[in-house]
Design a protein around this motif. Structure first.
Motif, PDB file in Angstrom:
ATOM      1  N   GLY A  60      44.289  35.996  40.088  1.00 22.95           N
ATOM      2  CA  GLY A  60      44.601  37.393  40.375  1.00 22.95           C
ATOM      3  C   GLY A  60      45.848  37.552  41.227  1.00 22.95           C
ATOM      4  O   GLY A  60      46.268  36.639  41.951  1.00 22.95           O
ATOM      5  N   GLU A  61      46.445  38.757  41.168  1.00 28.09           N
ATOM      6  CA  GLU A  61      47.679  39.016  41.904  1.00 28.09           C
ATOM      7  C   GLU A  61      47.434  39.507  43.331  1.00 28.09           C
ATOM      8  O   GLU A  61      48.376  39.630  44.119  1.00 28.09           O
ATOM      9  CB  GLU A  61      48.539  40.033  41.146  1.00 28.09           C
ATOM     10  CG  GLU A  61      49.044  39.501  39.806  1.00 28.09           C
ATOM     11  CD  GLU A  61      50.057  40.416  39.168  1.00 28.09           C
ATOM     12  OE1 GLU A  61      50.352  41.482  39.746  1.00 28.09           O
ATOM     13  OE2 GLU A  61      50.556  40.067  38.087  1.00 28.09           O
ATOM     14  N   SER A  62      46.185  39.806  43.676  1.00 27.54           N
ATOM     15  CA  SER A  62      45.830  40.200  45.049  1.00 27.54           C
ATOM     16  C   SER A  62      46.676  41.365  45.538  1.00 27.54           C
ATOM     17  O   SER A  62      47.120  41.390  46.689  1.00 27.54           O
ATOM     18  CB  SER A  62      45.986  39.005  46.015  1.00 27.54           C
ATOM     19  OG  SER A  62      45.272  37.872  45.555  1.00 27.54           O
ATOM     20  N   SER A  63      46.890  42.354  44.682  1.00 29.78           N
ATOM     21  CA  SER A  63      47.811  43.444  45.022  1.00 29.78           C
ATOM     22  C   SER A  63      47.337  44.260  46.218  1.00 29.78           C
ATOM     23  O   SER A  63      48.149  44.654  47.072  1.00 29.78           O
ATOM     24  CB  SER A  63      48.008  44.354  43.799  1.00 29.78           C
ATOM     25  OG  SER A  63      46.765  44.847  43.333  1.00 29.78           O
ATOM     26  N   GLY A  69      47.858  42.230  49.504  1.00 30.59           N
ATOM     27  CA  GLY A  69      49.242  42.052  49.910  1.00 30.59           C
ATOM     28  C   GLY A  69      49.663  40.606  50.064  1.00 30.59           C
ATOM     29  O   GLY A  69      50.813  40.316  50.389  1.00 30.59           O
ATOM     30  N   ARG A  70      48.738  39.685  49.852  1.00 29.66           N
ATOM     31  CA  ARG A  70      49.017  38.250  49.871  1.00 29.66           C
ATOM     32  C   ARG A  70      47.954  37.583  49.017  1.00 29.66           C
ATOM     33  O   ARG A  70      46.896  38.158  48.768  1.00 29.66           O
ATOM     34  CB  ARG A  70      48.992  37.690  51.301  1.00 29.66           C
ATOM     35  CG  ARG A  70      47.701  37.971  52.036  1.00 29.66           C
ATOM     36  CD  ARG A  70      47.771  37.692  53.513  1.00 29.66           C
ATOM     37  NE  ARG A  70      47.856  36.267  53.807  1.00 29.66           N
ATOM     38  CZ  ARG A  70      47.494  35.745  54.971  1.00 29.66           C
ATOM     39  NH1 ARG A  70      47.039  36.523  55.948  1.00 29.66           N
ATOM     40  NH2 ARG A  70      47.581  34.446  55.175  1.00 29.66           N
ATOM     41  N   LEU A 105      34.438  33.290  42.152  1.00 29.20           N
ATOM     42  CA  LEU A 105      35.729  33.934  42.349  1.00 29.20           C
ATOM     43  C   LEU A 105      36.317  33.446  43.669  1.00 29.20           C
ATOM     44  O   LEU A 105      35.586  33.219  44.630  1.00 29.20           O
ATOM     45  CB  LEU A 105      35.567  35.461  42.389  1.00 29.20           C
ATOM     46  CG  LEU A 105      34.748  36.087  41.264  1.00 29.20           C
ATOM     47  CD1 LEU A 105      34.620  37.593  41.489  1.00 29.20           C
ATOM     48  CD2 LEU A 105      35.378  35.797  39.909  1.00 29.20           C
ATOM     49  N   VAL A 106      37.630  33.329  43.731  1.00 28.60           N
ATOM     50  CA  VAL A 106      38.251  32.792  44.935  1.00 28.60           C
ATOM     51  C   VAL A 106      38.323  33.837  46.056  1.00 28.60           C
ATOM     52  O   VAL A 106      38.527  33.490  47.209  1.00 28.60           O
ATOM     53  CB  VAL A 106      39.653  32.236  44.627  1.00 28.60           C
ATOM     54  CG1 VAL A 106      40.702  33.356  44.558  1.00 28.60           C
ATOM     55  CG2 VAL A 106      40.059  31.155  45.611  1.00 28.60           C
ATOM     56  N   ASP A 107      38.128  35.122  45.704  1.00 27.63           N
ATOM     57  CA  ASP A 107      38.334  36.180  46.691  1.00 27.63           C
ATOM     58  C   ASP A 107      37.074  36.494  47.498  1.00 27.63           C
ATOM     59  O   ASP A 107      36.725  37.656  47.701  1.00 27.63           O
ATOM     60  CB  ASP A 107      38.850  37.456  46.011  1.00 27.63           C
ATOM     61  CG  ASP A 107      37.878  38.025  44.997  1.00 27.63           C
ATOM     62  OD1 ASP A 107      36.883  37.337  44.655  1.00 27.63           O
ATOM     63  OD2 ASP A 107      38.105  39.166  44.545  1.00 27.63           O
TER      64      ASP A 107
END
Length: 208
Positions: A15-18, A21-22, A112-114
């Protein structure tokens, strides 16, 4: 564990982690702790958590391949690249599961990594319940905390094949719902199974 199951770990990290922000894969874990300076991150913590329970760990990356590669390889995991992560998280799941099948594995432990790592005891409980569920003809086990479903999901061959047969525009939730009678939902005393970390405020509020 039952090594005959030949588990693969699959960590979705493309994922882009929008909103954060990082890159969430690179967030220090635990937050604001001395351990963070030693390079502990959500990704390395997830790899460490899975290592005793699987015989290969696949980290699915996207455009962040270069940033994640040093962490992945330093910890003995393997990197799989989703060539078009803009298709969404389900396309990353399919990318990882294709590699699981290519490597001849029978089951996958998917997260999931988040999110912060769950307790080792939670993994052990899910693994025991998974073996029991397979004997009853089930395809997967999903943890839940206070009624909220979460991760890691333990999926057998039939569930993996169901995910892979679906179009890339589908979602894991849709496929799970379609096969709900084949999934065992396991209640665990671990709030981290259902925690998502999408914003800086959610991250700093996490208990370490």
């Amino acid at each position: 564990m039952g090594q005959s199951l030949r588990f693969s770990g699959v960590i979705l990290a493309a994922g882009e982690s929008s909103r954060m922000g990082r890159d969430k894969a690179l967030l220090p874990w635990p937050p604001q702790s001395p351990a963070a300076s030693a390079g502990d991150t959500f990704l390395s913590a997830a790899i460490r958590l899975f290592t005793p329970y699987v015989d290969v760990i696949l980290v699915v990356a996207g455009k962040n391949e270069g940033e994640l590669a040093p962490i992945v390889y330093a910890r003995g995991a393997s990197l799989v690249v989703n060539p078009d992560p803009t298709r969404g998280q389900f396309s990353s799941l399919q990318t990882g599961l294709r590699e699981v099948m290519n490597r001849g594995r029978d089951a996958a432990m998917i997260t999931l990594v988040d999110r912060p790592p769950v307790r080792a005891e939670t993994i052990q409980t899910l693994e025991t319940e998974f073996e029991r569920a397979l004997k009853l003809g089930m395809w997967a086990v999903v943890p839940e905390y206070q009624g909220k479903h979460g991760h890691p999901i333990l999926a057998g061959r039939e569930m993996i094949e169901a995910f892979l047969r679906a179009p890339a525009t589908a979602s894991a939730r849709e496929i799970e719902h379609a096969h709900q009678d084949k999934i065992a939902y396991i209640s665990v005393d671990d709030p981290f199974v259902s925690v998502n970390v999408d914003t800086p405020d959610q991250y700093v509020a996490l208990p370490s």
